[in-house]
Design an enzyme around this catalytic site. Structure first.
Site, PDB file in Angstrom:
ATOM      1  N   HIS A   2      55.982  40.624  38.132  1.00  0.00           N
ATOM      2  CA  HIS A   2      56.195  39.359  38.837  1.00  0.00           C
ATOM      3  C   HIS A   2      55.227  38.272  38.386  1.00  0.00           C
ATOM      4  O   HIS A   2      54.188  38.545  37.775  1.00  0.00           O
ATOM      5  CB  HIS A   2      56.028  39.562  40.346  1.00  0.00           C
ATOM      6  CG  HIS A   2      54.611  39.850  40.744  1.00  0.00           C
ATOM      7  ND1 HIS A   2      54.001  41.050  40.482  1.00  0.00           N
ATOM      8  CD2 HIS A   2      53.685  39.080  41.359  1.00  0.00           C
ATOM      9  CE1 HIS A   2      52.755  41.009  40.916  1.00  0.00           C
ATOM     10  NE2 HIS A   2      52.520  39.830  41.439  1.00  0.00           N
ATOM     11  N   ASP A  46      53.259  35.214  40.495  1.00  0.00           N
ATOM     12  CA  ASP A  46      52.915  35.112  41.916  1.00  0.00           C
ATOM     13  C   ASP A  46      53.624  33.961  42.630  1.00  0.00           C
ATOM     14  O   ASP A  46      53.643  32.818  42.147  1.00  0.00           O
ATOM     15  CB  ASP A  46      51.405  34.885  42.080  1.00  0.00           C
ATOM     16  CG  ASP A  46      50.591  36.112  41.699  1.00  0.00           C
ATOM     17  OD1 ASP A  46      51.083  37.240  41.866  1.00  0.00           O
ATOM     18  OD2 ASP A  46      49.439  35.919  41.251  1.00  0.00           O
ATOM     19  N   HIS A  82      52.892  39.869  35.723  1.00  0.00           N
ATOM     20  CA  HIS A  82      51.987  41.010  35.768  1.00  0.00           C
ATOM     21  C   HIS A  82      52.514  42.070  36.717  1.00  0.00           C
ATOM     22  O   HIS A  82      53.394  41.810  37.546  1.00  0.00           O
ATOM     23  CB  HIS A  82      50.569  40.578  36.153  1.00  0.00           C
ATOM     24  CG  HIS A  82      50.457  39.891  37.477  1.00  0.00           C
ATOM     25  ND1 HIS A  82      50.781  38.562  37.676  1.00  0.00           N
ATOM     26  CD2 HIS A  82      50.082  40.345  38.690  1.00  0.00           C
ATOM     27  CE1 HIS A  82      50.598  38.239  38.936  1.00  0.00           C
ATOM     28  NE2 HIS A  82      50.178  39.306  39.592  1.00  0.00           N
ATOM     29  N   ARG A 133      41.523  38.581  46.115  1.00  0.00           N
ATOM     30  CA  ARG A 133      42.273  37.608  45.308  1.00  0.00           C
ATOM     31  C   ARG A 133      42.174  36.211  45.893  1.00  0.00           C
ATOM     32  O   ARG A 133      42.361  36.012  47.089  1.00  0.00           O
ATOM     33  CB  ARG A 133      43.730  38.026  45.233  1.00  0.00           C
ATOM     34  CG  ARG A 133      44.550  37.197  44.260  1.00  0.00           C
ATOM     35  CD  ARG A 133      45.995  37.633  44.224  1.00  0.00           C
ATOM     36  NE  ARG A 133      46.710  37.140  45.387  1.00  0.00           N
ATOM     37  CZ  ARG A 133      47.995  37.411  45.645  1.00  0.00           C
ATOM     38  NH1 ARG A 133      48.677  38.193  44.834  1.00  0.00           N
ATOM     39  NH2 ARG A 133      48.585  36.914  46.697  1.00  0.00           N
TER      40      ARG A 133
HETATM   41  C1  SIN Z   1      48.731  40.837  42.322  1.00  0.00           C
HETATM   42  O1  SIN Z   1      49.884  41.019  41.971  1.00  0.00           O
HETATM   43  O2  SIN Z   1      48.340  39.736  42.680  1.00  0.00           O
HETATM   44  C2  SIN Z   1      47.778  41.992  42.335  1.00  0.00           C
HETATM   45  C3  SIN Z   1      47.608  42.606  41.001  1.00  0.00           C
HETATM   46  C4  SIN Z   1      46.748  43.832  41.044  1.00  0.00           C
HETATM   47  O3  SIN Z   1      46.398  44.292  42.131  1.00  0.00           O
HETATM   48  O4  SIN Z   1      46.416  44.339  39.975  1.00  0.00           O
END
Ligand code: SIN
Length: 281
Positions: A101, A103, A257, A272
């Site tokens: 995805h 974000d 990612h 995050r």
């Molecule tokens: C995310 O998708 O923001 C998290 C990615 C992760 O936990 O590696």
């Protein structure tokens, strides 16, 4: 004058670079920030090792690249609306980032990037993979590029949040699921131009893209299935192995990612902070 202490080491042919010589808690002068931004534009994701940052320092670092983005599906349920604790416990059946995805693309102005900090990291497993969407676009045939030109996709959070999903029980990081939740839905170009590099990239993802404007559901699904799979081709990807104190800072405009699900018996806890972006064009 630029800070000459920075060393940028690419980690793959598809993208990603480790940055050395920077303490992100203190090296926030214009020169250093400019070099980090240049590296991000060139490599799509930059990584730092052995950083020690508290919440305030994490946010201060993020703010050097833009305003902090407040995620609508976490803001009202998190202690700090500007921060998401990305937590996974052994036995979780769902978790943040489980599909390929980009974000938060259901909003009209998706974030330009995110800075993820490793707090409690598995002994092994739980890597994050990234896919370079410039390369994905470049590899399409001229005929496919022509077809996509001007097409817009529908992005929605119907598959990630809300009371209908029933996923929160199996995930340690909860999304909003109260009865007052409403779907957020927006249209974005399937191919966007990066506002800083000017390069074109593919901009669809498995978590949020649910259809294509002007196409039947079946037509949209067939085209999206191809584009989503194409965007993750191995040669467009690179992978980051986490350590405690590592940081991944990704450009959310030019990449997708996925957080890998192989954490087995280990807890995984990251913090995050997202950075605001503009309307994709
Ligand atoms: C995310 O998708 O923001 C998290 C990615 C992760 O936990 O590696």
């Amino acid at each position: 004058m630029r800070n000459s202490r920075i060393e940028v080491r690419p980690i793959s042919g598809a993208g990603g670079a480790e940055i050395f010589g920077v303490d992100v808690a203190i090296d926030l002068d214009d020169g250093t920030v400019g070099e980090i931004r240049d590296a991000l534009n060139e490599h799509c994701v930059v990584f730092f090792r052995d950083q020690e940052i508290d919440v305030a320092q994490h946010k201060a670092f993020a703010r050097r690249f833009g305003p902090i983005f407040v995620h609508p599906n976490f803001a009202t349920i998190n202690e700090d609306p500007e921060v998401v604790m990305v937590r996974r416990e052994p036995g979780d059946t769902s978790y943040v980032g489980e599909l390929w995805h980009t974000d938060t693309t259901m909003v009209a102005e998706p974030p330009m990037g995110a800075i993820l900090y490793g707090i409690d990291v598995p002994a092994y497993g739980g890597d994050t993979m990234f896919a370079n969407q410039y390369l994905a676009y470049d590899a399409l045939s001229p005929t496919m590029k022509k077809l996509l030109d001007g097409l817009r996709a529908v992005h929605s959070d119907i598959g990630t949040a809300g009371p209908h999903l029933g996923k929160n029980q199996g995930r340690s990081t909860k999304y909003r699921d109260d009865e007052g939740w409403r779907e957020t839905r927006n249209l974005h170009p399937i191919v966007r131009s990066h506002p800083e590099t000017g390069r074109k990239c593919l901009f669809v993802n498995a978590s949020y893209t649910v259809g294509i404007e002007g196409m039947t559901a079946a037509e949209g699904k067939a085209l999206l299935d191809f584009l989503l799979e194409h965007g993750n081709r191995p040669e467009f990807t690179f992978r980051f192995r986490w350590q405690k104190g590592s940081i991944a800072f990704w450009d959310n405009r030019s990449t997708k990612h996925i957080a890998l699900g192989d954490t087995g018996p280990f807890r995984r806890l990251m913090r995050r902070v997202q950075i605001g972006g503009g309307v994709p064009v």
